[in-house]
Design an enzyme around this catalytic site. Structure first.
Site, short mmCIF file in Angstrom:
data_model
loop_
_atom_site.label_atom_id
_atom_site.label_comp_id
_atom_site.label_asym_id
_atom_site.label_seq_id
_atom_site.Cartn_x
_atom_site.Cartn_y
_atom_site.Cartn_z
N GLU A 1 3.58 -3.43 -16.90
CA GLU A 1 3.10 -2.36 -16.01
C GLU A 1 3.92 -1.12 -16.28
O GLU A 1 5.00 -1.20 -16.89
CB GLU A 1 3.20 -2.78 -14.54
CG GLU A 1 2.04 -3.68 -14.12
CD GLU A 1 2.00 -3.92 -12.63
OE1 GLU A 1 2.94 -3.52 -11.91
OE2 GLU A 1 1.02 -4.53 -12.17
N HIS B 1 -0.48 6.19 -5.31
CA HIS B 1 -0.93 5.48 -6.50
C HIS B 1 -1.88 6.40 -7.25
O HIS B 1 -2.76 7.00 -6.65
CB HIS B 1 -1.63 4.17 -6.12
CG HIS B 1 -1.73 3.24 -7.29
ND1 HIS B 1 -2.61 3.45 -8.33
CD2 HIS B 1 -1.04 2.12 -7.60
CE1 HIS B 1 -2.44 2.49 -9.23
NE2 HIS B 1 -1.50 1.67 -8.80
N ARG C 1 4.53 6.30 -11.67
CA ARG C 1 3.38 6.63 -10.82
C ARG C 1 3.34 8.07 -10.36
O ARG C 1 2.27 8.68 -10.32
CB ARG C 1 3.41 5.74 -9.56
CG ARG C 1 3.01 4.37 -9.88
CD ARG C 1 2.91 3.51 -8.67
NE ARG C 1 2.41 2.22 -9.15
CZ ARG C 1 2.44 1.11 -8.46
NH1 ARG C 1 2.91 1.09 -7.24
NH2 ARG C 1 1.97 -0.01 -8.97
N HIS D 1 -0.05 5.02 -1.04
CA HIS D 1 0.00 3.60 -1.41
C HIS D 1 1.17 2.84 -0.81
O HIS D 1 0.99 1.77 -0.24
CB HIS D 1 0.07 3.55 -2.94
CG HIS D 1 0.00 2.18 -3.51
ND1 HIS D 1 -1.05 1.33 -3.27
CD2 HIS D 1 0.84 1.51 -4.36
CE1 HIS D 1 -0.86 0.19 -3.92
NE2 HIS D 1 0.29 0.28 -4.57
N ARG E 1 9.33 3.63 -6.24
CA ARG E 1 9.33 2.18 -6.49
C ARG E 1 8.78 1.86 -7.88
O ARG E 1 7.74 2.39 -8.28
CB ARG E 1 8.45 1.51 -5.44
CG ARG E 1 8.22 0.04 -5.68
CD ARG E 1 7.30 -0.53 -4.62
NE ARG E 1 5.95 -0.06 -4.76
CZ ARG E 1 4.90 -0.85 -5.03
NH1 ARG E 1 5.06 -2.14 -5.18
NH2 ARG E 1 3.69 -0.35 -5.12
C1 LIG Z 1 -3.85 -2.28 -2.79
C2 LIG Z 1 -2.41 -2.67 -2.91
C3 LIG Z 1 -1.95 -3.24 -4.09
C4 LIG Z 1 -0.60 -3.59 -4.21
N1 LIG Z 1 -0.18 -4.22 -5.35
C5 LIG Z 1 1.10 -4.68 -5.41
C6 LIG Z 1 1.53 -5.46 -6.52
O1 LIG Z 1 0.78 -5.73 -7.44
N2 LIG Z 1 2.83 -5.88 -6.51
C7 LIG Z 1 3.71 -5.62 -5.51
O2 LIG Z 1 4.87 -6.04 -5.57
N3 LIG Z 1 3.30 -4.89 -4.45
C8 LIG Z 1 2.03 -4.43 -4.37
N4 LIG Z 1 1.62 -3.71 -3.28
C9 LIG Z 1 2.58 -3.51 -2.19
C10 LIG Z 1 2.75 -4.83 -1.46
O3 LIG Z 1 1.51 -5.50 -1.37
C11 LIG Z 1 3.28 -4.61 -0.07
O4 LIG Z 1 4.38 -3.76 -0.09
C12 LIG Z 1 3.72 -5.95 0.53
O5 LIG Z 1 2.67 -6.88 0.44
C13 LIG Z 1 4.11 -5.70 1.96
O6 LIG Z 1 4.28 -6.94 2.58
P1 LIG Z 1 4.71 -6.94 4.12
O7 LIG Z 1 4.69 -8.36 4.52
O8 LIG Z 1 5.93 -6.15 4.28
O9 LIG Z 1 3.55 -6.11 4.85
P2 LIG Z 1 2.02 -6.49 5.07
O10 LIG Z 1 1.53 -7.43 4.04
O11 LIG Z 1 1.27 -5.21 5.20
O12 LIG Z 1 2.02 -7.23 6.48
C14 LIG Z 1 2.37 -6.55 7.66
C15 LIG Z 1 2.03 -7.44 8.83
O13 LIG Z 1 2.55 -6.91 10.04
C16 LIG Z 1 1.56 -6.97 11.05
N5 LIG Z 1 1.87 -5.94 12.06
C17 LIG Z 1 2.04 -4.61 11.87
N6 LIG Z 1 2.38 -4.01 13.04
C18 LIG Z 1 2.42 -4.99 13.98
C19 LIG Z 1 2.70 -5.02 15.37
N7 LIG Z 1 3.01 -3.91 16.05
N8 LIG Z 1 2.64 -6.19 16.02
C20 LIG Z 1 2.30 -7.33 15.36
N9 LIG Z 1 2.02 -7.37 14.05
C21 LIG Z 1 2.09 -6.21 13.36
C22 LIG Z 1 0.27 -6.75 10.30
O14 LIG Z 1 -0.85 -7.14 11.04
C23 LIG Z 1 0.54 -7.61 9.06
O15 LIG Z 1 0.28 -8.95 9.33
C24 LIG Z 1 0.28 -3.35 -3.15
C25 LIG Z 1 -0.18 -2.76 -1.97
C26 LIG Z 1 -1.51 -2.43 -1.84
C27 LIG Z 1 -1.99 -1.82 -0.58
#
Ligand SMILES: Cc1cc2nc3c(=O)[nH]c(=O)nc-3n(C[C@H](O)[C@H](O)[C@H](O)COP(=O)(O)OP(=O)(O)OC[C@H]3O[C@@H](n4cnc5c(N)ncnc54)[C@H](O)[C@@H]3O)c2cc1C
Length: 514
Positions: A111, A227, A273, A334, A369
């Site tokens: 990547e 992105h 990016r 993003h 990042r």
């Molecule tokens: C389209 C896309 C493609 C990506 N591709 C990549 C990739 O290829 N590789 C990579 O490393 N990263 C990638 N990323 C980034 C990565 O996916 C995210 O940074 C990572 O998944 C975040 O994980 P997380 O558990 O922190 O947050 P999330 O997966 O967003 O989960 C957050 C959780 O918190 C909950 N929540 C939020 N606020 C509250 C509240 N007040 N009360 C209760 N629950 C709450 C939500 O409902 C959710 O369940 C991508 C992101 C996107 C959007």
């Protein structure tokens, strides 16, 4: 009032992975504001980075991460990230994540800004979905309690120590308090601030707002990654066209069909990016078009359909056969590099309060990042939270100091002009127009004034959307005020009135409530 050793807010990779580890150390409650799989994680396509290839090493991964972070990475945190990556990947494999293989070994792809192929993927371009499904199955099998439709609305804290959380039942509107020894925020990012974004609806900065209100330090908020390539089709929500598409040979062309990235940088289509996103915006302006194109028509249809089945299918469902036609794309908000400041054990400056995942800022991403380092950051630093809490003792005053910092209090602004009415749509437009990939003092000041006026005038929140609007306005203020202060360009933060980086600004901006 119910009591748990660990309460984890969020059910993306950060929440679920942490819950599975925490189960080994005590009682666990996961709360999440939608259903268990409402999160950004399930949209992750490209994969997860780790130096496990023959031609790779943690040292190379370290150098690539530091280069992308543009002078603001925390080197100690990056060392931890790259050194602990292989062991965490082995753990994900043990949990059952079905990474793609080639000739019996885990397949690795390239990547942007990685010097060698080091991205593990699953289901071709459906890595996040496979991780989310695998971890949720494990959560069910481990009988971990998950409260869905439960939105955390306030951290319960006394004398600088977190003791629980107040949550809204989004179905009934009732409010309940839960107590715990350790509160772990895994609430994800804030992409919903921007009109064009790749994020899930849940990405509304809730964790940032909740932590800020109880005195947590919030750092590096001016660095929001755009992105470069989200699908740009009329009436279709922006859908990510992974960087891996360019990694496999996809070429960016402008509206006149001309390849343009080599005009901007020798790294061409695989530049970091922020550079690609800005080059696309300039090229769109030059050609008077609202999009550019990715060309993969020269690649074999077999490669396209097997490496990117998800993207291929999504485009086909919207009338576009990418093996034969150019893919229209434009930049979209993003990933939030900044967040709740943590040390390398996931601790915040509030005793008993931890943060992990996109809501946290461990310092590994600096000003920008490196692709596919975010899910890696989650697994590496969530594991360390478990190390820190294994003995069941709360640290009294966690030390979260990081390099050179500028400390600021988010103060009120005196606003005399009329501002537009606040709503989700006006908020998203404001951020896109004034706080986007290219900003300046005038646009940021207008946004800062408007947000401050909105913050004063919003009625008290009562339901999930109104809590989210409050959280977005506060998160937007932190981003905008930080971007105004940083009078230089660095990483993802680009000021057209200060287009160069300045050595004086090789430091972090930290905001607190008082
Ligand atoms: C389209 C896309 C493609 C990506 N591709 C990549 C990739 O290829 N590789 C990579 O490393 N990263 C990638 N990323 C980034 C990565 O996916 C995210 O940074 C990572 O998944 C975040 O994980 P997380 O558990 O922190 O947050 P999330 O997966 O967003 O989960 C957050 C959780 O918190 C909950 N929540 C939020 N606020 C509250 C509240 N007040 N009360 C209760 N629950 C709450 C939500 O409902 C959710 O369940 C991508 C992101 C996107 C959007």
């Amino acid at each position: 009032m119910s009591y748990y050793d660990y309460i984890i807010v969020g059910s993306g990779i950060a929440g679920l992975y942490t819950a599975l580890l925490a189960k080994e150390q005590g009682s666990v409650l996961v709360m999440t504001k939608g259903s268990i799989d409402d999160c950004n994680t399930k949209y992750a396509q490209g994969g997860i980075a780790a130096a496990i290839g023959r031609d790779d090493s943690p040292e190379l991964h370290f150098r690539d991460t530091i280069a992308a972070g543009d002078g603001l990475c925390d080197e100690e945190a990056v060392r931890i990230l790259v050194n602990e990556a292989p062991a965490r990947i082995a753990e994900l494999v043990n949990f059952g994540v079905p990474f793609d293989t080639l000739d019996g070994e885990i397949a690795l792809t390239l990547e942007a800004a990685h010097s060698v192929p080091r991205i593990l993927h699953a289901g071709g371009d459906a890595t996040g979905e496979h991780i989310e499904v695998t971890l949720s199955k494990r959560i069910r099998a481990a009988k971990i309690k998950v409260l869905e439709d439960s939105q955390a609305t306030e951290i319960l804290a006394e004398k600088g120590v977190a003791r629980g959380i107040k949550a809204l039942d989004c179905r009934t509107g009732s409010v309940e308090e839960f107590e715990c020894r350790y509160l772990i925020l895994a609430t994800g990012g804030a992409g919903q601030l921007f009109k064009f974004n790749t994020n899930s609806d849940i990405a509304t900065g809730d964790g940032i707002a909740l932590a800020f209100k109880v005195g947590a330090e919030i750092i590096d908020m001016e660095f929001f990654q755009f992105h470069p390539t989200a699908l740009h089709l009329p009436g279709v929500t922006p859908f990510l066209i992974s960087e891996a598409v360019r990694g496999e040979g996809g070429i960016l062309r402008n509206a006149d069909g001309r390849r343009f990235m080599p005009d901007y940088t020798p790294q061409g289509d695989l530049a970091p990016r922020d550079i690609v996103a800005r080059s696309i915006l300039y090229e769109m302006k030059k050609t008077g078009s609202d999009r550019v194109f990715i060309d993969v028509t020269h690649l074999s249809p077999y490669i396209i359909t097997t490496r990117f089945p998800h993207i291929y299918r999504f485009c086909l469902d919207h009338g576009l056969n990418i093996t034969k036609e150019l893919v229209p794309v434009a930049p979209a908000a993003h990933y939030m590099m900044g967040g709740i400041k943590t040390n390398s054990w996931g601790e915040t400056n509030i005793a008993g309060l931890f943060a992990t995942g996109e809501t946290a800022c461990t310092g590994v991403h600096g000003a920008n990042r490196l692709a596919s380092n975010s899910m890696l950051e989650v697994v590496v630093f969530s594991k360390r939270i478990m190390g820190k809490t294994a003995k069941g003792v709360k640290q009294e005053v966690p030390n979260v100091t990081r390099g050179t910092e500028v400390h600021q209090v988010l103060s009120q602004r005196q606003v005399s002009k009329a501002v537009p009415a606040s709503s989700f749509a006006t908020l998203q437009k404001l951020h896109w127009d004034k706080v986007g990939a290219i900003r300046d003092q005038e646009s940021l000041t207008q946004a800062a004034d408007t947000l401050a006026a909105w913050q004063k005038s919003l009625p008290p929140p009562t339901d999930r959307p109104s809590h989210e609007l409050h959280n977005l306005v506060l998160t937007g203020r932190l981003i905008t005020e930080s971007a105004l202060l940083r009078e230089e360009s660095r990483g993802a933060h680009f000021r057209s009135d200060f287009p160069q980086s300045s050595p004086q600004w090789q430091r972090h901006i930290v905001f607190t409530a008082k």
